[in-house]
Design an enzyme around this catalytic site. Structure first.
Site, PDB file in Angstrom:
ATOM      1  N   ILE A  48      38.315  64.106  75.601  1.00  0.00           N
ATOM      2  CA  ILE A  48      38.838  63.286  76.706  1.00  0.00           C
ATOM      3  C   ILE A  48      39.465  62.003  76.171  1.00  0.00           C
ATOM      4  O   ILE A  48      40.528  61.579  76.632  1.00  0.00           O
ATOM      5  CB  ILE A  48      37.729  62.990  77.743  1.00  0.00           C
ATOM      6  CG1 ILE A  48      37.265  64.304  78.393  1.00  0.00           C
ATOM      7  CG2 ILE A  48      38.222  62.021  78.814  1.00  0.00           C
ATOM      8  CD1 ILE A  48      36.036  64.172  79.277  1.00  0.00           C
ATOM      9  N   HIS A  82      32.507  59.048  91.050  1.00  0.00           N
ATOM     10  CA  HIS A  82      32.407  60.155  90.090  1.00  0.00           C
ATOM     11  C   HIS A  82      33.334  61.321  90.456  1.00  0.00           C
ATOM     12  O   HIS A  82      32.871  62.446  90.690  1.00  0.00           O
ATOM     13  CB  HIS A  82      30.946  60.635  89.991  1.00  0.00           C
ATOM     14  CG  HIS A  82      30.639  61.281  88.677  1.00  0.00           C
ATOM     15  ND1 HIS A  82      29.393  61.263  88.091  1.00  0.00           N
ATOM     16  CD2 HIS A  82      31.429  61.970  87.814  1.00  0.00           C
ATOM     17  CE1 HIS A  82      29.418  61.914  86.949  1.00  0.00           C
ATOM     18  NE2 HIS A  82      30.650  62.349  86.766  1.00  0.00           N
TER      19      HIS A  82
END
Lengths: 371, 371
Positions: free
Chosen positions: B195, B336
């Site tokens: 990521i 989230h």
């Protein structure tokens, strides 16, 4: 010998309508060749104060809330050599100069160009320096509109996160990045100037495979430029000038980055929005007038498109709670902060100051708007 | 000959704890070799229902709100061959598998790995597919935290835009993009996995000139990888593994993208935040536990750093209005949603389903978490 207003005995006076901050104001320190008058408050310059101070001034530095209209030019008198605006356009922050001559009689602008030219006053402005700041905001708005940033921030800000029922597709939006199962993305630019090109450059590593754009019908094809862009970005397969109709039908993200004015008013209207893809996103970071707010609200509430990200809205800043877009959960609205980065505004203020001083002393302006 | 649970006379049963939506559920249509039981509501699967349905099942597909604990394994009995979780980790959405063995006894996870391994049950998970979705959100948060997205959206949403007094530096934040007057930008990654690398790739055309990262002290240098990244991106001048201390002191944006767990708890604490630059921004899109919320709130309110963008917060989702970060104007908090894009969640659900079916029929799982 008669003393001129440029002689050392009578220093030229400049009026600066805002304090330009601790990074820029020191550039004036130690300048014994100019008399500087600065509006002392942290607010728009008082109009009466300005008209008094500008009397006999050689230059005035202003921002878009201040008007350089006939009354100001008359108050200043023949000593005025330069108006320097800390903006890319003469009306609001974003306006490419290319169409300027077509709009010189418009009364809504903050500088009266007819008075300016008739009096032989030069106009300084601050182009180019804000391209990157606006491109950053444009990318941010595309991401925010796709990924439900408005609703999700609101969930946390309202204290509702603890009660949120997680579900596999809750708050999911279309993904800007490609992935193996979804390997193509098309972006469309209404207007393909510097900011559009800077935005495209930023989006290419997200996996954008195709870029469509519209351009002024009178402008020649930019084949060389487009070939160069494609050769620099091998993952970008297509870069094509198309009609607005094709752009609306084919784009996953539509960026509105064209000049304002009558000719582009409501370029994005109900008909355009109805052609867009159901999962597409609209981003406007140019001028509010290009997008019909009522049509966009309808498109969002009826699900013709996925979402919208706006840095500008028609009628701004008078956007109140009853505006049809304000409470639309898929619409993110920013209060015209495209160029509002510290570094860019310092550059704009510095350039505006240098334009002012150059104009006062009869030098070439670093960035003169030729009319 | 005794009929086994894999014979055609007794079809293996699978329990699916959520409806996986119209793009994924049809993959089960026409499968006559498996009995499918799906939790019928649009909410977390009822625990009692799950324990009943799992009795004698060959596989169970769940998400992080559902627990595969000892009681579930006991209820299922020896027929259970596979647990398939629609998540990258076995605890929450983000957790690289590399440190898994160190955490197998932790009780906070949603899958009891001791029970799982003792019973010889396979574990399917959904790595990799969410990398791009999370990288997109990471870039978005960096832009939002820098450019005051929280405060500015709030200005419009509260109906205050009409009363806003424009000023040259109002709402200005540090610019992520370089510009000629400010040509260097350093990004720092706490953890430099997939990521982080996907985030860096997206940021390079903004003008990032230097990238620093920390890595697990036991991992060998990744010289070849770093050389390859540098050679692919000529505008990136530096890519270096450094100490957390150097990273904090030198970065304009700090990205927290390291695994969770005890070893990384409060990696970003008061001492770290005090070393950061005054105009820097912190982004956390990994696990809430890595950042000390109280220290961050202090850093923001006292101006040690410029802003923060969080997709995760320690103690989530129990983040209420009295949380010190919720009303911090320079802190943007998302609930989230890093992997919450339509395409990615479809990919995750599809992979979870394929893991489930492969496990039930004794085939190799497309993505098995080897413990």
């Amino acid at each position: 010998m008669q003393s001129s207003h440029l002689s050392t005995t009578t220093k030229p006076r400049v009026v600066i309508c805002r304090n330009l901050g601790p990074d820029v104001m020191p550039l004036l320190e130690g300048r014994s060749d100019v008399e500087v008058v600065v509006w002392p408050e942290d607010s728009s310059c008082d109009r009466k104060w300005l008209l008094e101070q500008v009397r006999g001034a050689a230059g005035v530095l202003l921002m878009f809330p201040e008007k350089a209209d006939k009354a100001l030019f008359e108050a200043a008198g023949p000593s005025l050599r330069v108006v320097s605006t800390m903006s890319v356009g003469y009306g609001a922050q974003f306006r490419p100069p290319i169409k300027l001559s077509q709009r010189s009689t418009r009364s809504t602008e903050h500088i009266d160009l007819t008075e300016l030219t008739n009096r032989g006053v030069k106009l300084g402005y601050t182009p180019d320096v804000l391209t990157d700041a606006v491109a950053d905001i444009t990318v941010m708005l595309a991401l925010m509109a796709s990924r439900n940033a408005g609703s999700t921030i609101n969930l946390v800000q309202s204290g509702e996160w603890p009660k949120f029922r997680w579900a596999p597709f809750a708050f999911c939006g279309p993904q800007i990045s490609t992935l193996p199962s979804s390997p193509d993305r098309t972006v469309g630019f209404l207007g393909f100037g510097r900011i559009s090109q800077a935005t495209l450059k930023r989006l290419i590593p997200f996996g954008i495979t195709s870029c469509l754009y519209t351009a002024n019908p009178h402008s020649p094809p930019a084949t060389d430029r487009d070939t160069a862009i494609l050769s620099h970005h091998p993952t970008l397969k297509t870069l094509r000038r198309v009609t607005a109709d094709e752009l609306a039908r084919s784009s996953d993200i539509v960026f509105v980055l064209a000049p304002g004015g009558e000719s582009t008013k409501h370029l994005v209207d109900e008909a355009f929005l109805r052609k867009m893809k159901k999962h597409s996103v609209l981003v406007n970071a140019s001028r509010g007038t290009l997008v019909d707010s009522d049509a966009l609200a309808k498109a969002l509430s009826e699900g013709w498109i996925w979402g919208a990200g706006l840095d500008v809205v028609e009628g701004e800043p008078n956007i109140t709670l009853d505006h049809p877009l304000v409470k639309e959960p898929r619409c993110v609205i920013l209060p015209h902060i495209g160029s509002a980065s510290i570094e860019t505004r310092i550059d704009m203020a510095t350039l505006a100051l240098n334009n002012l001083l150059a104009g006062v002393f009869g030098e070439e302006l670093p960035a003169e708007l030729k009319i």
